[in-house]
Design a protein around this motif. Structure first.
Motif: not given
Length: 260
Positions: A184-212
């Motif tokens: 819930g704190q990871v921005t879109l550019p950071l998420a893209l950076g992770g997806l470029l280096q991995a075949e699969k992504a698991i996002f664990i968080g909560d958008h009702q808590q602290m935002a980026p």
């Protein structure tokens, strides 16, 4: 970040996947065999029903999956068992987050809950002061080439920031699965950076808590959103439903105000 965007331009397949995830055209895709297999790994762990579902679907997903973890619902515990199981099968697993503290907390939980031996942190030593507990410690290395592991190593869990993936610290290693904690704190550019280096992504968080945490002012709304908040409307995944941190009376307000 410019390096991430340059890498994305050179990898249109992963960029299209990322766009599909954001737009909702790319839905979680599951391996039915792994769905059936997942339950056997949880015997004796005491997972509740929603934790079990989250583990099974994240384990069996081929592309990505979301796990929503309100306060005290055991999301890091699920993360630990998931990372351990994937690595036990020979996967290279990246555990990342917006802050070093969040990464360290996840790695420490993996160590404490699973005792899996192949867990390390890549990053500056000044951010590794909380990786010890009792007689145990998650080893920290400034760069991958100074660790016992190499880009070809399998069955290893590595904690690192997304920035490390695109610098000399870790840029030569590709991962099978990237697990974003506090997504819930990871921005879109950071998420893209992770997806470029991995075949699969698991996002664990909560958008009702602290935002980026974004210091600059932006008029575009998407810039301010996390990857979790952006994907949640299209693919909400599993919400962990039982909190172990608050009693029923205290828990009643946030449950009705934010999660129903």
């Amino acid at each position: 970040m410019l390096g991430v965007l340059e890498a994305a331009r050179e990898n249109p397949e992963r960029l299209n996947l990322f766009a599909g995830i954001l737009q909702g055209s790319e839905q979680p895709d599951f391996d039915s065999g792994r769905l059936e297999k997942a339950g056997q790994f949880l015997e004796g762990l005491g997972f509740n029903e929603s934790q079990t579902e989250a583990f099974q679907k994240a384990y069996a997903a081929k592309n990505y999956y979301l796990i929503q973890g309100p306060p005290g619902t055991g999301k890091t515990r699920v993360l630990a068992q998931l990372a351990k199981q994937l690595a036990s099968e020979g996967q290279r697993v990246l555990v990342t987050a917006f802050t070093h503290r969040a990464i360290n907390n996840a790695l420490r939980t993996i160590g404490q809950k699973t005792m899996y031996p192949h867990v390390i942190k890549i990053g500056s030593y000044k951010y590794a002061d909380d990786l010890s507990w009792g007689a145990w410690q998650i080893p920290n290395y400034e760069k991958l080439n100074r660790s016992p592991y190499r880009p070809s190593s399998r069955g290893v869990i590595i904690g690192a920031t997304i920035f490390s993936l695109h610098t000399a610290r870790l840029q030569e290693m590709q991962f099978d699965t990237v697990i974003f904690d506090e997504a819930g704190q990871v921005t879109l550019p950071l998420a893209l950076g992770g997806l470029l280096q991995a075949e699969k992504a698991i996002f664990i968080g909560d958008h009702q808590q602290m935002a980026p945490v974004i210091v600059a002012e932006h008029t575009l709304d998407w810039v301010k959103k996390s990857i979790f908040e952006s994907v949640f409307p299209h693919a909400p995944g599993t919400m962990l439903e039982t909190t172990y941190r608050m009693n029923e009376a205290i828990n009643a307000f946030p449950s009705t105000a934010f999660y129903r």
